[in-house]
Design a protein around this motif. Structure first.
Motif, PDB file in Angstrom:
ATOM      1  N   MET A 271       1.071  -1.134   0.150  1.00 28.34           N
ATOM      2  CA  MET A 271       0.176   0.311  -0.108  1.00 28.34           C
ATOM      3  C   MET A 271       0.850   1.639  -0.347  1.00 28.34           C
ATOM      4  SD  MET A 271      -2.768   0.844   2.606  1.00 28.34           S
ATOM      5  CE  MET A 271      -1.913   0.078   4.418  1.00 28.34           C
ATOM      6  N   ILE A 272       0.524   2.320  -1.063  1.00 30.94           N
ATOM      7  CA  ILE A 272       1.095   3.401  -0.769  1.00 30.94           C
ATOM      8  C   ILE A 272       0.403   4.596  -1.334  1.00 30.94           C
ATOM      9  CG2 ILE A 272       3.676   2.469  -1.587  1.00 30.94           C
ATOM     10  CD1 ILE A 272       2.660   2.977  -4.572  1.00 30.94           C
ATOM     11  N   ASP A 273       1.109   5.403  -0.815  1.00 33.03           N
ATOM     12  CA  ASP A 273      -0.191   6.465  -1.105  1.00 33.03           C
ATOM     13  C   ASP A 273       1.158   7.533  -2.402  1.00 33.03           C
ATOM     14  OD1 ASP A 273      -2.089   6.723   0.973  1.00 33.03           O
ATOM     15  OD2 ASP A 273      -1.183   7.924   2.385  1.00 33.03           O
ATOM     16  N   PHE A 305      -6.566   1.899  -7.487  1.00 34.13           N
ATOM     17  CA  PHE A 305      -5.868   3.062  -7.126  1.00 34.13           C
ATOM     18  C   PHE A 305      -7.200   3.853  -6.265  1.00 34.13           C
ATOM     19  CE2 PHE A 305      -6.681   6.986  -8.702  1.00 34.13           C
ATOM     20  CZ  PHE A 305      -5.660   7.716  -8.681  1.00 34.13           C
ATOM     21  N   VAL A 306      -7.098   4.198  -5.834  1.00 27.83           N
ATOM     22  CA  VAL A 306      -8.213   4.793  -4.147  1.00 27.83           C
ATOM     23  C   VAL A 306      -7.732   5.884  -4.456  1.00 27.83           C
ATOM     24  CG1 VAL A 306      -9.122   5.024  -2.348  1.00 27.83           C
ATOM     25  CG2 VAL A 306      -7.762   2.857  -3.378  1.00 27.83           C
ATOM     26  N   PRO A 307      -8.715   6.897  -4.973  1.00 25.61           N
ATOM     27  CA  PRO A 307      -8.160   8.645  -5.124  1.00 25.61           C
ATOM     28  C   PRO A 307      -8.416   8.917  -4.316  1.00 25.61           C
ATOM     29  CG  PRO A 307      -9.942   8.221  -6.640  1.00 25.61           C
ATOM     30  CD  PRO A 307      -9.853   6.707  -6.383  1.00 25.61           C
ATOM     31  N   GLN A 322      -4.419   6.648  -2.664  1.00 24.28           N
ATOM     32  CA  GLN A 322      -3.805   5.638  -2.554  1.00 24.28           C
ATOM     33  C   GLN A 322      -3.698   4.400  -3.187  1.00 24.28           C
ATOM     34  OE1 GLN A 322      -5.312   3.081   1.454  1.00 24.28           O
ATOM     35  NE2 GLN A 322      -3.246   4.786   2.015  1.00 24.28           N
ATOM     36  N   ILE A 323      -2.366   3.623  -3.260  1.00 26.56           N
ATOM     37  CA  ILE A 323      -2.346   2.459  -4.236  1.00 26.56           C
ATOM     38  C   ILE A 323      -2.925   1.051  -2.982  1.00 26.56           C
ATOM     39  CG2 ILE A 323      -1.650   1.400  -6.067  1.00 26.56           C
ATOM     40  CD1 ILE A 323      -0.835   4.375  -7.467  1.00 26.56           C
ATOM     41  N   LEU A 324      -3.473   0.449  -4.275  1.00 18.82           N
ATOM     42  CA  LEU A 324      -3.561  -1.289  -3.293  1.00 18.82           C
ATOM     43  C   LEU A 324      -2.954  -2.633  -3.982  1.00 18.82           C
ATOM     44  CD1 LEU A 324      -6.672  -0.543  -1.430  1.00 18.82           C
ATOM     45  CD2 LEU A 324      -4.564   0.211  -0.420  1.00 18.82           C
ATOM     46  N   LEU A 325      -2.046  -2.717  -3.816  1.00 16.66           N
ATOM     47  CA  LEU A 325      -1.551  -3.594  -4.816  1.00 16.66           C
ATOM     48  C   LEU A 325      -1.351  -4.666  -3.542  1.00 16.66           C
ATOM     49  CD1 LEU A 325       1.379  -1.820  -3.893  1.00 16.66           C
ATOM     50  CD2 LEU A 325       1.785  -2.723  -6.117  1.00 16.66           C
ATOM     51  N   ASP A 326      -1.959  -6.370  -4.899  1.00 15.91           N
ATOM     52  CA  ASP A 326      -2.165  -7.523  -4.648  1.00 15.91           C
ATOM     53  C   ASP A 326      -0.483  -8.376  -4.004  1.00 15.91           C
ATOM     54  OD1 ASP A 326      -4.453  -7.028  -5.865  1.00 15.91           O
ATOM     55  OD2 ASP A 326      -4.239  -8.314  -7.700  1.00 15.91           O
ATOM     56  N   HIS A 327       0.179  -7.910  -4.339  1.00 11.43           N
ATOM     57  CA  HIS A 327       1.425  -8.476  -3.877  1.00 11.43           C
ATOM     58  C   HIS A 327       2.881  -6.671  -3.237  1.00 11.43           C
ATOM     59  CE1 HIS A 327       0.227 -11.301  -6.843  1.00 11.43           C
ATOM     60  NE2 HIS A 327       0.009 -12.334  -6.074  1.00 11.43           N
ATOM     61  N   GLU A 328       3.104  -7.717  -2.362  1.00 13.63           N
ATOM     62  CA  GLU A 328       3.989  -6.823  -2.377  1.00 13.63           C
ATOM     63  C   GLU A 328       5.433  -6.137  -2.747  1.00 13.63           C
ATOM     64  OE1 GLU A 328       4.212  -7.596   3.208  1.00 13.63           O
ATOM     65  OE2 GLU A 328       5.337  -8.483   1.679  1.00 13.63           O
ATOM     66  N   ALA A 359      -1.069   4.294   6.526  1.00 13.33           N
ATOM     67  CA  ALA A 359      -1.916   3.895   7.401  1.00 13.33           C
ATOM     68  C   ALA A 359      -3.363   3.766   6.241  1.00 13.33           C
ATOM     69  CB  ALA A 359      -3.109   4.802   8.783  1.00 13.33           C
ATOM     70  N   ARG A 360      -4.289   3.367   6.159  1.00 12.89           N
ATOM     71  CA  ARG A 360      -5.200   2.713   5.517  1.00 12.89           C
ATOM     72  C   ARG A 360      -6.425   3.647   5.793  1.00 12.89           C
ATOM     73  NH1 ARG A 360      -7.274  -2.814   2.418  1.00 12.89           N
ATOM     74  NH2 ARG A 360      -8.562  -1.646   1.392  1.00 12.89           N
ATOM     75  N   TYR A 361      -7.238   4.311   5.126  1.00 10.84           N
ATOM     76  CA  TYR A 361      -7.741   5.319   5.562  1.00 10.84           C
ATOM     77  C   TYR A 361      -8.834   4.720   4.921  1.00 10.84           C
ATOM     78  CZ  TYR A 361      -3.515   8.001   5.957  1.00 10.84           C
ATOM     79  OH  TYR A 361      -2.518   8.448   6.102  1.00 10.84           O
ATOM     80  N   LYS A 362     -10.079   5.161   5.264  1.00  7.17           N
ATOM     81  CA  LYS A 362     -11.913   4.657   5.561  1.00  7.17           C
ATOM     82  C   LYS A 362     -12.514   6.010   4.591  1.00  7.17           C
ATOM     83  CE  LYS A 362     -12.310   1.414   9.562  1.00  7.17           C
ATOM     84  NZ  LYS A 362     -13.402   1.678  10.739  1.00  7.17           N
ATOM     85  N   THR A 363     -11.424   6.996   5.235  1.00  5.00           N
ATOM     86  CA  THR A 363     -12.217   8.132   4.637  1.00  5.00           C
ATOM     87  C   THR A 363     -10.976   9.422   4.236  1.00  5.00           C
ATOM     88  OG1 THR A 363     -12.377   9.287   6.795  1.00  5.00           O
ATOM     89  CG2 THR A 363     -14.247   8.244   6.449  1.00  5.00           C
TER      90      THR A 363
END
Length: 630
Positions: A271-273, A305-307, A322-328, A359-363
């Motif tokens: 996960m990266i910002d 991709f999470v804008p 924030q970008i969430l990846l299937d693998h590290e 961190a992973r954000y909800k909002t």
């Protein structure tokens, strides 16, 4: 030591490989299939020495759209790019996509090379040049020099060499002092040597016998041999195309996209910002959890991709996501990336990593966007503060790794002197974090004191559990710091507010006197706590208060005073002096009690190392005795 990497880019069959061969005398198409089909499939590597003596490492990338992932693996890490455009065709679709890709990779210098000028007349060539200049107007390439060459006759190559001298004369130097890091773009085996990986050494230096790690799996390896430009060397430096012969790892354990680096010098994350921008011509709109391909370093990964700054990202947009990846993956702050759609396949955007381990954000709150803006554009000291605020108990090495810069610890010392951060056992925490911890602990303790007014303090283990911090060791360090700085009281295993003292009411003082009289009057025929309090709540509270200082409880909840216990111990010492041994019957009779209570006391003596058993008897350990628990 100085080395500069120059990469090619451009549409298929526009003469990239022919240009490199004419310039260096080396054919970078080494695969049989490449020679058979007449196209580059994999990355090609060679070197070229300029008249000034400066060595250029050359990365020749494939132009076919099917091999864009190979192009991306080679383009990462280059200092300057030669954008190859054939005079007989001009700018083509893959030329435009390669330009889009290059715009996201932080490349310092560019040169446009117009090839195959022998195949067109002067008028057509001028039309192509005008079209190129029109196409790059307003882009990052506007004003880029255009050099005209023919790779067969080598016409224009003298000018090309001169422009390469100019282009690379003021390239920003890479850091040799950072920890070494190399993105692997090829993995193969050499007979007699074993596993070999290649890539551009991004930072630092590597020496033979160095012990490194391969990330993201964290495989420990050792540098057996090094080559730079096909020559064995003892050391390789940032900016050099490097081949590393690794021991302790098999070829099958590695793949393109892995990173060779010093231990604990990169972030392994899924996960990266990021700060992103979207290409101007796309028709795609990217909403939350849109599935894409992420290219970073030499790796290619499926990502979502999470804008954050936009509901949907569309053509020409810039912002945070924030970008969430299937693998590290293994990355650092400041690493560049490219995004491509999965179907139809095209480059859609790219950008820079601003937080490799968020961190992973909800909002998407204003505070979150402010934090991203801080990480993106603030000063080093501000970013240090923000990092420590979000990552308590960070070491200087972790802070420096996050910044991915050569920084001095002085910046942290200045923040410490200003009271912004604190150093505890060579780790840094933010002052706000400490205050939050302190006030939370005080709130828990005051609530505890309110409910337990006669207890000296809350058990430390219970407080740590209620604080519910992720790291127990760090919680204990903080608690110790609070106690050392008179913010709380820590006595043995009990914690209390610094201003708290248990105080008996007048009624409770009377109960205390009654209890003490009852206990003493019974001698060594002991009563249990239940017998003493008769299930009366207030008596139970006073007895618990007395057990903190004045009373002692033996197994079975039998209670005696501290004076009684000390007197029993003196009796045992006297009997031992008289007889050289301590026998249970003698001790029982001396204190006028039953065998049960005498044995209970002797076992307590044993537990405290005051006595030791020898068969059925006991001897005193006066020299070893540690003073007991009272």
């Amino acid at each position: 030591m100085e080395s500069i990497i120059v990469g090619t880019a451009g549409h298929i069959d526009h003469g990239k490989t022919a240009l490199v061969k004419a310039l260096t005398g080396h054919d970078t198409d080494t695969l049989a299939e490449e020679k058979k089909r007449g196209i580059s499939i994999n990355l090609g590597f060679t070197s070229f020495q300029l008249p000034s003596g400066r060595i250029l490492g050359i990365v020749d990338v494939p132009g076919h759209e099917r091999f864009i992932k190979n192009m991306l693996a080679g383009a990462t890490g280059i200092d300057a790019a030669l954008i190859i455009i054939a005079a007989n065709e001009g700018i083509m679709p893959q030329t435009r996509e390669h330009m889009d890709i290059l715009s996201y990779l932080g490349i310092q210098k560019y040169l446009i090379v117009l090839t195959k000028i022998d195949m067109v007349d002067e008028d057509f060539k001028e039309l192509v040049i005008d079209d190129i200049r029109s196409s790059i107007k307003g882009s990052f390439l506007e004003g880029t020099k255009i050099v005209e060459v023919d790779s067969l006759s080598k016409k224009g190559f003298e000018e090309l060499t001169g422009e390469l001298e100019n282009l690379t004369s003021d390239i920003r130097k890479r850091s040799f002092t950072k920890k070494p890091r190399m993105n692997i773009d090829r993995v193969f085996s050499v007979k007699g040597y074993g596993t070999v990986v290649t890539g551009t050494l991004m930072e630092g230096m590597v020496k033979t016998e160095d012990e490194l790690m391969v990330y993201p799996r964290g495989i420990p390896v050792k540098v057996r041999n090094l080559q730079v430009h096909d020559r064995d060397v003892d050391s390789a430096y940032a900016g050099q195309r490097t081949a590393i012969n690794l021991s302790n790892v098999a070829v099958d354990d590695l793949r393109r996209g892995n990173t060779v680096a010093a231990k604990e010098s990169v972030y392994v994350t899924n996960m990266i910002d990021v700060k992103f921008s979207i290409v101007q011509e796309t028709k795609f709109e990217i909403g939350r959890f849109y599935k894409l391909k992420l290219y970073v370093g030499a790796s290619e990964e499926v990502a979502r991709f999470v804008p954050i700054s936009h509901k949907k990202a569309k053509a020409g947009d810039e912002g945070y996501a924030q970008i969430l990846l299937d693998h590290e993956i293994s990355v650092l702050k400041g690493d560049r990336f490219v995004l491509r759609t999965i179907s139809p396949v095209t480059t859609i955007g790219g950008g820079v990593i601003i937080d490799p381990k968020p961190a992973r954000y909800k909002t998407n709150s204003d505070e979150r966007i402010r934090s991203l803006q801080m990480k993106d554009s603030a000063s080093d000291e501000e970013i240090m503060e923000e990092f420590i605020k979000n990552n308590p108990f960070s070491t200087f090495q972790q802070v420096a790794a996050f910044l991915n810069k050569d920084v001095e610890e002085g910046g942290l010392k200045e923040l410490e002197e200003n009271g912004v951060i604190l150093s505890i056992e060579k780790q840094y925490i933010h002052a706000e974090y400490l205050m939050h911890y302190r006030y939370t602990a005080e709130e828990i303790l005051r609530d505890y004191h309110k409910k337990n007014m006669l207890r000296r303090g809350m058990p430390k283990a219970e407080l740590l559990e209620k604080l519910d911090l992720p790291n127990k060791k760090q919680s204990e360090i903080l608690l110790k710091y609070l106690a050392a700085n008179d913010m709380v009281k820590l006595e043995q295993s009990l914690v209390s507010c610094r201003d708290f003292e248990p105080i008996l009411s007048e009624r409770q003082k009377k109960i205390k006197a009654e209890l003490m009289t009852t206990i003493r009057s019974g001698g060594y025929t002991l009563l249990t706590s239940k017998e003493l309090t008769e299930n009366e709540k207030e008596k139970e509270q006073v007895l618990e208060f007395l057990l903190q200082d004045d009373l002692l409880m033996l197994p079975g909840q039998y209670v005696l005073t501290g004076d009684q216990y000390l007197k029993a111990r003196e009796t045992a010492e006297r009997l031992f002096g008289e007889k050289g041994v301590l026998k249970l019957p003698d001790f029982r009779d001396a204190i006028d009690t039953s065998r049960k209570f005498a044995l209970m006391l002797l076992e307590k003596f044993d537990q405290e190392k005051f006595t030791s058993r020898q068969g059925e008897d006991r001897v005193l350990n006066i020299k070893k005795y540690n003073g007991g628990t009272l």
